[in-house]
Design a protein around this motif. Structure first.
Motif, mmCIF file in Angstrom:
data_model
loop_
_atom_site.group_PDB
_atom_site.id
_atom_site.type_symbol
_atom_site.label_atom_id
_atom_site.label_comp_id
_atom_site.label_asym_id
_atom_site.label_seq_id
_atom_site.Cartn_x
_atom_site.Cartn_y
_atom_site.Cartn_z
ATOM 1 N N ALA A 87 49.998 33.667 34.974
ATOM 2 C CA ALA A 87 49.326 34.355 36.107
ATOM 3 C C ALA A 87 47.857 34.168 36.199
ATOM 4 C CB ALA A 87 49.619 35.862 36.055
ATOM 5 N N ASN A 88 47.185 34.650 34.809
ATOM 6 C CA ASN A 88 45.733 34.182 34.735
ATOM 7 C C ASN A 88 45.189 33.024 34.898
ATOM 8 O OD1 ASN A 88 44.749 37.232 34.351
ATOM 9 N ND2 ASN A 88 46.193 37.162 32.636
ATOM 10 N N ARG A 89 46.022 31.979 34.316
ATOM 11 C CA ARG A 89 45.619 30.567 34.519
ATOM 12 C C ARG A 89 45.685 30.178 35.921
ATOM 13 N NH1 ARG A 89 48.915 29.143 30.637
ATOM 14 N NH2 ARG A 89 50.655 28.330 32.062
ATOM 15 N N LEU A 90 46.719 30.375 36.706
ATOM 16 C CA LEU A 90 46.817 30.084 38.018
ATOM 17 C C LEU A 90 45.814 30.981 38.971
ATOM 18 C CD1 LEU A 90 50.776 29.676 38.376
ATOM 19 C CD2 LEU A 90 49.096 28.077 38.218
ATOM 20 N N ALA A 91 45.407 32.218 38.518
ATOM 21 C CA ALA A 91 44.403 32.743 39.534
ATOM 22 C C ALA A 91 43.156 32.172 39.402
ATOM 23 C CB ALA A 91 44.419 34.283 38.850
ATOM 24 N N ALA A 92 42.774 31.617 37.916
ATOM 25 C CA ALA A 92 41.511 30.912 38.006
ATOM 26 C C ALA A 92 41.539 29.576 38.825
ATOM 27 C CB ALA A 92 41.313 30.691 36.493
ATOM 28 N N LYS A 93 42.672 28.918 38.734
ATOM 29 C CA LYS A 93 42.583 27.821 39.643
ATOM 30 C C LYS A 93 42.776 28.122 40.943
ATOM 31 C CE LYS A 93 46.108 24.192 40.709
ATOM 32 N NZ LYS A 93 47.355 23.288 40.682
ATOM 33 N N ALA A 95 40.992 30.668 42.452
ATOM 34 C CA ALA A 95 39.850 30.798 42.699
ATOM 35 C C ALA A 95 38.701 29.643 42.761
ATOM 36 C CB ALA A 95 39.317 32.013 41.656
ATOM 37 N N ARG A 96 39.144 28.878 41.810
ATOM 38 C CA ARG A 96 38.268 27.628 41.724
ATOM 39 C C ARG A 96 38.400 26.686 42.865
ATOM 40 N NH1 ARG A 96 40.256 26.242 36.985
ATOM 41 N NH2 ARG A 96 41.596 24.454 37.990
ATOM 42 N N PRO A 122 39.707 40.332 40.661
ATOM 43 C CA PRO A 122 38.630 40.362 41.872
ATOM 44 C C PRO A 122 38.845 39.215 42.730
ATOM 45 C CG PRO A 122 37.433 39.862 39.769
ATOM 46 C CD PRO A 122 38.963 39.984 39.393
ATOM 47 N N GLY A 123 39.224 38.226 42.356
ATOM 48 C CA GLY A 123 39.193 36.885 43.297
ATOM 49 C C GLY A 123 40.571 36.551 44.013
ATOM 50 N N VAL A 137 56.738 34.242 44.070
ATOM 51 C CA VAL A 137 55.125 35.018 44.060
ATOM 52 C C VAL A 137 54.263 33.989 44.367
ATOM 53 C CG1 VAL A 137 53.199 35.909 42.748
ATOM 54 C CG2 VAL A 137 55.532 36.837 42.034
ATOM 55 N N VAL A 138 53.443 34.240 45.371
ATOM 56 C CA VAL A 138 52.225 33.311 45.829
ATOM 57 C C VAL A 138 51.135 34.199 45.394
ATOM 58 C CG1 VAL A 138 51.279 32.395 47.863
ATOM 59 C CG2 VAL A 138 53.708 32.745 48.034
ATOM 60 N N ILE A 139 50.186 33.341 44.869
ATOM 61 C CA ILE A 139 48.751 33.606 44.572
ATOM 62 C C ILE A 139 47.829 33.094 45.439
ATOM 63 C CG2 ILE A 139 47.102 33.842 42.482
ATOM 64 C CD1 ILE A 139 49.732 33.449 40.588
ATOM 65 N N MET A 140 46.890 33.772 46.134
ATOM 66 C CA MET A 140 45.974 33.128 46.947
ATOM 67 C C MET A 140 44.716 33.956 46.609
ATOM 68 S SD MET A 140 47.861 34.658 50.266
ATOM 69 C CE MET A 140 47.452 36.042 50.995
ATOM 70 N N LEU A 141 43.644 33.412 47.582
ATOM 71 C CA LEU A 141 42.343 33.992 47.665
ATOM 72 C C LEU A 141 42.514 35.682 48.066
ATOM 73 C CD1 LEU A 141 39.770 31.114 48.389
ATOM 74 C CD2 LEU A 141 40.094 32.388 46.234
ATOM 75 N N ALA A 142 41.701 36.360 47.630
ATOM 76 C CA ALA A 142 41.714 37.768 48.262
ATOM 77 C C ALA A 142 41.084 37.569 49.718
ATOM 78 C CB ALA A 142 40.551 38.781 47.446
ATOM 79 N N GLY A 143 41.558 38.306 50.693
ATOM 80 C CA GLY A 143 41.174 38.063 51.937
ATOM 81 C C GLY A 143 41.660 36.815 52.844
ATOM 82 N N GLN A 144 42.518 35.892 52.146
ATOM 83 C CA GLN A 144 42.955 34.755 52.724
ATOM 84 C C GLN A 144 44.289 35.014 53.454
ATOM 85 O OE1 GLN A 144 44.270 31.744 49.782
ATOM 86 N NE2 GLN A 144 44.289 30.118 51.290
#
Length: 157
Positions: A87-93, A95-96, A122-123, A137-144
């Protein structure tokens, strides 16, 4: 629970020591034996099925419900650590790159681990989409927008 599991493992031709700890409304069951990989199955599917069947057996007569949790070789704790790292690795990706990322379908417990791991990030933000058994689960930018196009259909195991 012990009788059911002993019969199940006997039918499977396996020697497994069933250790039960009971606290309040929860039965914590630890399975000890050789070749526990068979009991765990692919990504814990067999272990989850055994837990589900045991829960049905324990609670079949109605009355007071007991939560049943079955583990072996600390599989669940290890899996949770792997999912949090993922989760943390993909969140960084995300965000990047700014592109959302849909993971492979997972069971409700594993989805909850991912959501919890990223709830204070935060991101990014997370949500689940799809129908069982293909809910992911879908990980996306906050506000996207959740309706934004998928990240080229990429999925991660």
């Amino acid at each position: 629970a012990i009788d059911f599991l002993n019969e199940l493992f006997f039918a499977m031709g396996m020697r497994v020591d069933v250790q039960v700890t009971e606290e309040d409304d929860t039965l914590d069951i630890n399975l000890v034996g050789d070749d526990m990989g068979i009991i765990i199955g692919k990504r814990g599917d067999t272990l989850d099925a055994i837990q589900y069947l045991t829960s049905l057996t324990v609670n079949r007569l109605g009355g007071h419900y007991k939560k049943v949790s079955i583990d072996t070789e600390n599989y669940r704790e290890k899996r949770e650590e792997v999912l949090c790292a993922l989760a943390n690795r993909l969140a960084a990706k995300v965000a990047r790159t700014g592109k959302k990322f849909a993971l492979e379908p997972m069971n409700p417990y594993e989805r909850r681990v991912l959501h919890t791991a990223l709830q204070n990030h935060p991101g990014v933000t997370t949500h689940s989409e799809g129908e069982e058994p293909n809910r992911r689960v879908v990980i996306m930018l906050a506000g996207q927008s959740e309706r934004a196009e998928q990240d080229d259909g990429q999925q991660q195991k």
